[in-house]
Design a protein around this motif. Sequence first.
Motif, PDB file in Angstrom:
ATOM      1  N   LEU A  21       6.312  -0.440  -6.842  1.00  0.00           N
ATOM      2  CA  LEU A  21       4.902  -0.488  -6.447  1.00  0.00           C
ATOM      3  C   LEU A  21       4.549  -1.809  -5.779  1.00  0.00           C
ATOM      4  O   LEU A  21       5.235  -2.806  -5.995  1.00  0.00           O
ATOM      5  CB  LEU A  21       4.005  -0.404  -7.688  1.00  0.00           C
ATOM      6  CG  LEU A  21       4.025   0.793  -8.586  1.00  0.00           C
ATOM      7  CD1 LEU A  21       2.821   0.719  -9.499  1.00  0.00           C
ATOM      8  CD2 LEU A  21       3.986   2.055  -7.768  1.00  0.00           C
ATOM      9  N   PRO A  22       3.431  -1.844  -5.063  1.00  0.00           N
ATOM     10  CA  PRO A  22       2.929  -3.114  -4.526  1.00  0.00           C
ATOM     11  C   PRO A  22       2.204  -3.928  -5.601  1.00  0.00           C
ATOM     12  O   PRO A  22       0.998  -4.129  -5.535  1.00  0.00           O
ATOM     13  CB  PRO A  22       1.992  -2.683  -3.392  1.00  0.00           C
ATOM     14  CG  PRO A  22       1.562  -1.302  -3.759  1.00  0.00           C
ATOM     15  CD  PRO A  22       2.676  -0.693  -4.553  1.00  0.00           C
ATOM     16  N   VAL A  23       2.956  -4.351  -6.596  1.00  0.00           N
ATOM     17  CA  VAL A  23       2.471  -5.221  -7.670  1.00  0.00           C
ATOM     18  C   VAL A  23       3.408  -6.419  -7.672  1.00  0.00           C
ATOM     19  O   VAL A  23       4.616  -6.238  -7.535  1.00  0.00           O
ATOM     20  CB  VAL A  23       2.533  -4.479  -9.031  1.00  0.00           C
ATOM     21  CG1 VAL A  23       2.335  -5.445 -10.189  1.00  0.00           C
ATOM     22  CG2 VAL A  23       1.526  -3.349  -9.085  1.00  0.00           C
ATOM     23  N   PHE A  63       0.820  -1.222   0.000  1.00  0.00           N
ATOM     24  CA  PHE A  63       0.000   0.000   0.000  1.00  0.00           C
ATOM     25  C   PHE A  63       0.855   1.274   0.000  1.00  0.00           C
ATOM     26  O   PHE A  63       0.510   2.275   0.604  1.00  0.00           O
ATOM     27  CB  PHE A  63      -0.976  -0.008   1.192  1.00  0.00           C
ATOM     28  CG  PHE A  63      -1.817  -1.251   1.258  1.00  0.00           C
ATOM     29  CD1 PHE A  63      -2.779  -1.493   0.293  1.00  0.00           C
ATOM     30  CD2 PHE A  63      -1.619  -2.205   2.261  1.00  0.00           C
ATOM     31  CE1 PHE A  63      -3.545  -2.654   0.326  1.00  0.00           C
ATOM     32  CE2 PHE A  63      -2.379  -3.371   2.305  1.00  0.00           C
ATOM     33  CZ  PHE A  63      -3.345  -3.599   1.337  1.00  0.00           C
ATOM     34  N   ASN A  64       1.998   1.196  -0.675  1.00  0.00           N
ATOM     35  CA  ASN A  64       2.925   2.325  -0.715  1.00  0.00           C
ATOM     36  C   ASN A  64       3.529   2.426  -2.118  1.00  0.00           C
ATOM     37  O   ASN A  64       3.272   1.577  -2.978  1.00  0.00           O
ATOM     38  CB  ASN A  64       4.023   2.099   0.330  1.00  0.00           C
ATOM     39  CG  ASN A  64       4.772   3.371   0.711  1.00  0.00           C
ATOM     40  OD1 ASN A  64       4.334   4.496   0.428  1.00  0.00           O
ATOM     41  ND2 ASN A  64       5.915   3.200   1.355  1.00  0.00           N
TER      42      ASN A  64
END
Lengths: 347, 347
Positions: free
Chosen positions: A245-247, A202-203
């Motif tokens: 990213l949070p991917v 989430f960042n």
Amino acid sequence: MKAKGYHVAIVGATGAVGTQMLAILEQRQFPIKKLTLLSSARSAGQSLIFKGEEIIIQEASSDKFKGVDIALFSAGGSVSKKFAPDAVKHGAIVIDNTSAFRMEEGVPLVVPEVNESDLALHKGIIANPNCSTIQMVVALEPIRQALGLKKVVVSTYQAVSGAGINAITEMKEQSKAMLNGEEADAKILPVKGANRHYPIAFNAIPQIDDFSDNGFTFEEMKMMNETKKIMHMPNLKISATCVRLPVETGHSESVYIEVNESGKSAAEIQELLKEAPGIVLQDSPDEQLYPMPSSAAGKLEVFVGRIRKDLDEDNGFHMWIVSDNLLKGAAWNSVQIAESLVKLTLV
Amino acid sequence: MKAKGYHVAIVGATGAVGTQMLAILEQRQFPIKKLTLLSSARSAGQSLIFKGEEIIIQEASSDKFKGVDIALFSAGGSVSKKFAPDAVKHGAIVIDNTSAFRMEEGVPLVVPEVNESDLALHKGIIANPNCSTIQMVVALEPIRQALGLKKVVVSTYQAVSGAGINAITEMKEQSKAMLNGEEADAKILPVKGANRHYPIAFNAIPQIDDFSDNGFTFEEMKMMNETKKIMHMPNLKISATCVRLPVETGHSESVYIEVNESGKSAAEIQELLKEAPGIVLQDSPDEQLYPMPSSAAGKLEVFVGRIRKDLDEDNGFHMWIVSDNLLKGAAWNSVQIAESLVKLTLV
């Protein structure tokens, strides 16, 4: 092409990229007569399945490259520096997926859709470019060929799998903790061994790799320098901002370009990319069709969409480029180089 | 300033932004003699606490604005179009956080750090810009003042809270499902009421708001048009690519600019921003100090870091701008406008 196929070695066989290399060699039916899987002492003794056969992983050492035709390296720069020259001495062609040799003179840095012919110049080591560079140059090359290319400004949206399997685990653990209202623990990202770690769940973290003195990160410098080398454009104006990213898997890129020719339309760029090798055009706003990591993960192609003509700059265009960073960004591009070597009878 | 303070109304009091407006009015000790909370029929009858006192939420209607001095609207464009003119007729000054009136001639579009003096021109309605626009112009204005500004290319990394409370819930539900290996259900993002919905958890969606005919989304057009209006630069070259991320709160922006003056350094840009109102400079690569949504959420300021001089373009610079999209991007900028109105004796 050798009648019975090639002796292929994978160095770093148990890693996020190594396991994908194994899967793609099988999927592409690459002509293999023998497969040697190498790793650090820690993973040696484990085994992996290739075409239904169990192959024991051995600890990497110089003599393991005897008789190897093609050695795919993806175990970190220090391992490549240590063993790649040995592998070449033993007669192997090294396809190296680390940054160890990429900018070395005499080492071809190859994306087959862009500069396959550079392979002929190899002296034993061929470098596989950085993941975020590969997908971008695949999309830029058809445009450069038709309209010329003056300037590139790219901002990336990069997945955690680029930082290895442990980074994926860390993101998932952090996500679970935060969804439970607990503190998230961070030990790996943005850079393993760095002084500070930040949760990626989430960042968004605007740091990939360490910083160089000019304020750009090494990841950003890689994108800038490698693009110039691959496209044979030392004077291309190019700048990158790289963000994690949070991917889990799938790098995305927001790319602004300026071409040499004026008066071109977005439709003309779309036509160029529709016909280009390795690209899938996903560009239909009416249908909300555009590339996303969730739809690109697991696929070999580079997906391009959101192509727009800049409203204030006649030769400016915008696009959104997504690809699986472990496949076209790493394992598949390496195997593709091996396929090109076979096709061009360079191995 | 009125001796006993102002009668303030919030329209959309229960929304993601409305609840923040309430909190900030209290935190800033805004001089309030009466507070009226308005909403749709669905939320009417509920109550919220302000300064320890329970306030019942009423259904919005024209006559509720009688005696109101300042009406803060954040309940969607259609609600603003319906009730803002009524509020003005009843003598209120409307500060509208929707896109309903932003580009209307005669409606000041205000970020106090940039164009506070435009407030004097108001005819009853003052528009609060789009969240992603606000944080960018706060960072660009000190640079424009000192060095001039020719060109802006921005790529955004936007949080789901910009799409409302239900979008946050959806992201969390999707995240939980995917971490459990289940399918994620999508009903809201990228745009409520659109034909297609995509999961945002562990994904990046290059669509915010609907598409306009030129291929840019309305969100992108807002950033481009609003920036020109706020900065009084109709001829600024500006382009935007807007992307939604799995981040709860905090928009990030990768911004490339070209200034008029040549030969400037990144250090000079840093000095300009260090002194500028509303900005916190977080720019120390040696300490891995840069803005992130995780550290900006809940704060009023705009955070700027990763300032670099372009290596190929003498007047080109890059920066990374992060701010809380519900605060400076919405509720705080609206309350700040109200504070400016009081300061300038315009209310």
